[in-house]
Design a protein around this motif. Structure first.
Motif, short mmCIF file in Angstrom:
data_model
loop_
_atom_site.label_atom_id
_atom_site.label_comp_id
_atom_site.label_asym_id
_atom_site.label_seq_id
_atom_site.Cartn_x
_atom_site.Cartn_y
_atom_site.Cartn_z
N LEU A 15 0.83 -1.21 0.00
CA LEU A 15 0.00 0.00 0.00
C LEU A 15 0.86 1.26 0.00
O LEU A 15 0.35 2.37 -0.02
N LYS A 16 2.19 1.08 0.00
CA LYS A 16 3.12 2.21 0.03
C LYS A 16 3.41 2.67 -1.39
O LYS A 16 3.90 1.90 -2.22
N PRO A 17 3.15 3.97 -1.69
CA PRO A 17 3.31 4.48 -3.05
C PRO A 17 4.72 4.41 -3.62
O PRO A 17 4.90 4.49 -4.83
N ASN A 18 5.74 4.22 -2.77
CA ASN A 18 7.11 4.15 -3.28
C ASN A 18 7.58 2.73 -3.57
O ASN A 18 8.74 2.51 -3.87
N ARG A 19 6.68 1.76 -3.54
CA ARG A 19 7.04 0.36 -3.79
C ARG A 19 6.74 -0.03 -5.23
O ARG A 19 5.75 0.39 -5.82
N TYR A 22 3.29 -1.40 -5.98
CA TYR A 22 2.28 -0.33 -6.05
C TYR A 22 2.28 0.26 -7.47
O TYR A 22 1.24 0.40 -8.10
N TYR A 23 3.49 0.58 -7.98
CA TYR A 23 3.61 1.09 -9.35
C TYR A 23 3.04 0.10 -10.35
O TYR A 23 2.38 0.48 -11.32
N ALA A 24 3.33 -1.17 -10.14
CA ALA A 24 2.86 -2.20 -11.08
C ALA A 24 1.33 -2.22 -11.14
O ALA A 24 0.75 -2.30 -12.23
N ILE A 25 0.68 -2.15 -9.98
CA ILE A 25 -0.79 -2.13 -9.98
C ILE A 25 -1.29 -0.90 -10.74
O ILE A 25 -2.17 -1.02 -11.60
N GLU A 26 -0.70 0.26 -10.47
CA GLU A 26 -1.11 1.48 -11.18
C GLU A 26 -0.95 1.33 -12.69
O GLU A 26 -1.85 1.68 -13.46
N ARG A 27 0.21 0.82 -13.13
CA ARG A 27 0.48 0.69 -14.58
C ARG A 27 -0.44 -0.34 -15.23
O ARG A 27 -0.91 -0.14 -16.35
N LEU A 28 -0.69 -1.46 -14.54
CA LEU A 28 -1.60 -2.48 -15.07
C LEU A 28 -3.00 -1.89 -15.26
O LEU A 28 -3.63 -2.09 -16.30
#
Length: 123
Positions: A15-19, A22-28
């Motif tokens: 749930l941490k935006p710097n992980r 987290y980026y992968a979920i956003e990009r998917l």
């Protein structure tokens, strides 16, 4: 793009935006890929519910791992039981033991970076 529009499971979701997970979920999500996620803590990332328990997801095409090899062991049976087409071992998650087990079951074990695959349209 994911050829058969099956889901991607992000395992080790944070749930941490710097992980990276987290980026992968956003990009998917940005790419229109159906996403499910399991992490240590329940919550939400980019509109995707992150479950803190192992859910019996249906239609999982790809599992993308964000767990170190030692932490993966407890998930072997769970991942295999989802019957994914492939498992992506992101940098730092490489695990020859599990990769060989997956290959012996006809599951593609791919050492790659989900973020790079998405950014180069090779997902």
């Amino acid at each position: 793009m994911n050829q058969n529009n099956g889901k991607t499971l992000v395992l080790g979701a944070s749930l941490k935006p710097n992980r990276y997970s987290y980026y992968a979920i956003e990009r998917l999500v940005d790419k229109g890929e159906p996403v499910v996620a399991v992490g240590l803590r329940p919550g939400e990332v980019a509109g995707v519910e992150v479950a803190a328990t192992l859910m019996p997801f249906e239609g999982v095409d790809t599992v993308t791992l964000y767990l170190n090899p030692e932490r993966q062991k407890q998930y072997y049976d769970y991942i295999i039981g989802l019957k994914p087409r492939r498992v992506i071992f992101n940098p730092g998650t490489e695990n020859p033991e599990f990769e060989n087990k997956l290959r012996s079951l006809g599951i593609l074990a791919d050492r790659a970076c989900t973020l790079v695959l998405l950014s180069t349209d090779q997902y």
